[in-house]
Design an enzyme around this catalytic site. Structure first.
Site, short mmCIF file in Angstrom:
data_model
loop_
_atom_site.label_atom_id
_atom_site.label_comp_id
_atom_site.label_asym_id
_atom_site.label_seq_id
_atom_site.Cartn_x
_atom_site.Cartn_y
_atom_site.Cartn_z
N ASN A 349 33.97 63.56 113.02
CA ASN A 349 35.73 63.00 112.05
C ASN A 349 34.71 62.18 111.04
O ASN A 349 34.72 61.18 110.58
CB ASN A 349 36.70 62.12 112.51
CG ASN A 349 37.51 62.13 111.64
OD1 ASN A 349 38.24 63.04 110.38
ND2 ASN A 349 39.02 61.81 111.71
N HIS A 380 45.80 56.07 111.85
CA HIS A 380 46.24 57.42 112.35
C HIS A 380 47.68 57.66 113.07
O HIS A 380 47.99 58.41 112.60
CB HIS A 380 45.17 57.81 114.14
CG HIS A 380 43.60 58.02 113.91
ND1 HIS A 380 42.60 57.28 113.43
CD2 HIS A 380 43.71 59.48 114.05
CE1 HIS A 380 41.51 58.28 113.20
NE2 HIS A 380 41.81 59.23 113.97
#
EC number: 2.3.1.-
Length: 494
Positions: A349, A380
Site C-alpha cells: 500500500n 481504515h
C-alpha cells in the site's frame, strides 16, 4: 440485523442481470462483481481517453470534464445513493479550500475530511450493520479523503509557508495557486482512481491532464548522449499488459487459494484447540498469504487503468527502460522477499504509506510512529481488529528496529553470514507480519483474542522483552524530519 441495500441501478438494468448471474457463478458478492466490471470498463475508457482525447487534440477543460463525468457515473453505478457521501465531502472541503486562510486550510480540511470519514465508518458498521467483508462506499471515500488532505497540505505549503521552511520534496509538490472547481472535481473524482485509487499528487495530475507529465520526466535525461535527436514517446501498453497478466494471476489465486484457506479457518475448533503450536504458526502464514491476492488484484488493476490513460510515468531506470510505476501501490516481489518489517511496509500500500508520511509522520512534533499508526487505523475504519493490528505493529516495529540496530552489523563481515542473516530475517519477517495483520482481516475482538491466545501471545511477549532488555540505539541513516533550507543553514552555523 439489516442487510445492506443493493444499488437501485443494479436492480433495474439488463446489464445488472448479467452481473447477478456472474456473481452467483463465481460465488462473489454483487458489489465485488460491480467493482471489477467498473474497473474493466475504466480500462477500456482509459485507452480511448489516451488515444482520442490526448492533450494535443483536446483542451484541458474538456479532459477534466470527461474524466469527472465518467468517475461520477462509475461511483453511482457501484454504490447508488451512498455515493452522495462522496459528493457531500468533496463539496464541503472545496468550500474550505476557497474560504479558509492558507495558514489553517490544512487543519480545517484534515479535521472535516477525517471526521466525516470516521462518522461514515461508524454509521456503516454499528448503525446500519452492512458492508462487513465486502466492497462498500467507504473505499472511494477513503481514497478521496487522502486526496483532499494531500491537496490541502500542498496548498498550505505553497501559499502559507516560506520556501526555506520546506523540504526539497515539499517545494516540488507545493501548490502555489488554488485549484478551480473543475480541477478540484477532476482531481478527486476522475474515473481512473475514484473507485480504487491510488492517491496521487495534484501537480502530477494537472501535468498529466495538460500533457506535461511525461515530457517533464523525460527532460531529466540527456537523450543526445543516448543517440536521440528528439525526445522519445514512451507507450504504456507494455506496462499495462504486464500488470494485467499479474492481475489475472491474482484473480486465479483469489478464486482458488483464498477460497480454500479463508480467514475463518483461524477460529476453527481444530486450529484453536487441537493443532500444535508449529502447525498453527505455519497455517497462520498460509491463511495470511491466501488473503493477499484480492489486494494484489485490485491495486494492480487500478495501476493499469491509470497507465492506460497515460498517467503514471516515473522516468527512465539505469538501464534506459521506461518506468510506469509512479502510482504503483505495491511491489509484490519485495513484499514476498522482505527481510525486515520496515521493508515489508514500504512496499505494501505504497501510496497510503506515502500519504501518512507526508501529512503526519514528517509534520507532527512528537511520537511520530505512534501517531502515524493511529492515523492509519482511523483512516481504515473503526473495526477493533484494525487497532489490534496497528498497536501490535508499533510494538513489532520498535522491537525489529532495536534488533536490527544491535546485531545486523555482526553479520556483514562475510557473504555467508549475510546470506544466513537474510534467510533468518525473511522467515521471521513473514511470520511476524502474518501474526500482526491477522486481526486486520478477522476484524472483531473475540476471534482476535481467540487467535492470539492460541498463539500464546508469543510475538507480543518477545517484542516486549526485546524493548525492555536490549539497548535502543538510534539508526544513523534514519532522519524523520525532512531537511529544509533553514535546517541546512543552521547546521552550517553550528
Amino acid at each position: 440485523m439489516a442487510a445492506r441495500p443493493p444499488s437501485s441501478r443494479s436492480q433495474r438494468t439488463t446489464g445488472s442481470t448479467c452481473l447477478h448471474a456472474l456473481s452467483e457463478l463465481l460465488g462473489l458478492p454483487l458489489d465485488q462483481v460491480n467493482f471489477v466490471a467498473c474497473q474493466l470498463f475504466a480500462l477500456f475508457a482509459a485507452f480511448w481517453f489516451r488515444i482520442y482525447l490526448s492533450p494535443g487534440k483536446t483542451s484541458p477543460d474538456v479532459r477534466h470534464a470527461l474524466v469527472t463525468i465518467f468517475g461520477i457515473y462509475f461511483v453511482i453505478f457501484c454504490f447508488g445513493w451512498y455515493s452522495l457521501h462522496l459528493f457531500v465531502l468533496v463539496l464541503m472541503c472545496y468550500g474550505i479550500m476557497v474560504t479558509a486562510s492558507v495558514s489553517s486550510i490544512h487543519r480545517y480540511t484534515f479535521l472535516v475530511a477525517m471526521g466525516y470519514l470516521t462518522i461514515c465508518h461508524i454509521s456503516r458498521i454499528y448503525i446500519f450493520h452492512y458492508g462487513i467483508l465486502t466492497t462498500d462506499f467507504s473505499g472511494p471515500l477513503m481514497i478521496v479523503t487522502q486526496k483532499i488532505t494531500t491537496l490541502a497540505f500542498q496548498v498550505h505549503d505553497g501559499l502559507g509557508r516560506r520556501a526555506e521552511d520546506l523540504s526539497a520534496e515539499q517545494q516540488r509538490l507545493a501548490v502555489k495557486v488554488k485549484p478551480s472547481f473543475l480541477e478540484y472535481l477532476s482531481y478527486l473524482l476522475n474515473f481512473m482512481s475514484v473507485i480504487a485509487g491510488p492517491c496521487n499528487n495534484f501537480k502530477d495530475y494537472i501535468a498529466f491532464i495538460e500533457g506535461r507529465h511525461i515530457h517533464a520526466k523525460l527532460l531529466e535525461v540527456n537523450w543526445k548522449q543516448r543517440g536521440f535527436h528528439n525526445l522519445p514517446e514512451p507507450s504504456p501498453t507494455g506496462a499495462v499488459i504486464h500488470k494485467l497478466c499479474m492481475t489475472l494471476v491474482s484473480l486465479l489465486l483469489f478464486l482458488t487459494l483464498t477460497k480454500t484457506f479463508p480467514v475463518t479457518c483461524l477460529v476453527d475448533d481444530w486450529f484453536v484447540h487441537k493443532a500444535n503450536f508449529l502447525t498453527r504458526l505455519c497455517y497462520l502464514y498460509i491463511v495470511m498469504q491466501a488473503s493477499k491476492p484480492k489486494y494484489y488484484f485490485a491495486w494492480t488493476l487500478a495501476d493499469a487503468v491509470n497507465n492506460a490513460a497515460g498517467f503514471g510515468f516515473s522516468g527512465v531506470d539505469k538501464n534506459g527502460n521506461f518506468c510506469w510505476d509512479l502510482l504503483s501501490n505495491l511491489n509484490i516481489w519485495k513484499i514476498e522477499t522482505a527481510t525486515s518489517f520496515k521493508m515489508y511496509l514500504e512496499n505494501w500500500n505504497i501510496q497510503t504509506a506515502t500519504w501518512l508520511k507526508r501529512v503526519c509522520y514528517e509534520r507532527v512534533p512528537w511520537y511520530p510512529t505512534v501517531l502515524t499508526f493511529f492515523l492509519s487505523a482511523l483512516w481504515h475504519g473503526v473495526y477493533p481488529g484494525y487497532y489490534f493490528t496497528f498497536l501490535t505493529g508499533i510494538l513489532v516495529t520498535v522491537a525489529a528496529r532495536t534488533v536490527r540496530n544491535n546485531y545486523r552489523h555482526c553479520f556483514l563481515s562475510s557473504r555467508a553470514l549475510k546470506v544466513v542473516y537474510d534467510v533468518v530475517t525473511w522467515a521471521v519477517t513473514q511470520l511476524a507480519v502474518s501474526y500482526t495483520v491477522a486481526p486486520f482481516v478477522l476484524l472483531a475482538v473475540e476471534p482476535t483474542i481467540s487467535l492470539y491466545k492460541s498463539m500464546y501471545f508469543y510475538l507480543h511477549i518477545i517484542s516486549l522483552l526485546i524493548i525492555l532488555f536490549l539497548p535502543i540505539k538510534p539508526h544513523a541513516h534514519i532522519q524523520r524530519q525532512p531537511q529544509t533550507l533553514n535546517s541546512v543553514n543552521k547546521k552550517k552555523k553550528d
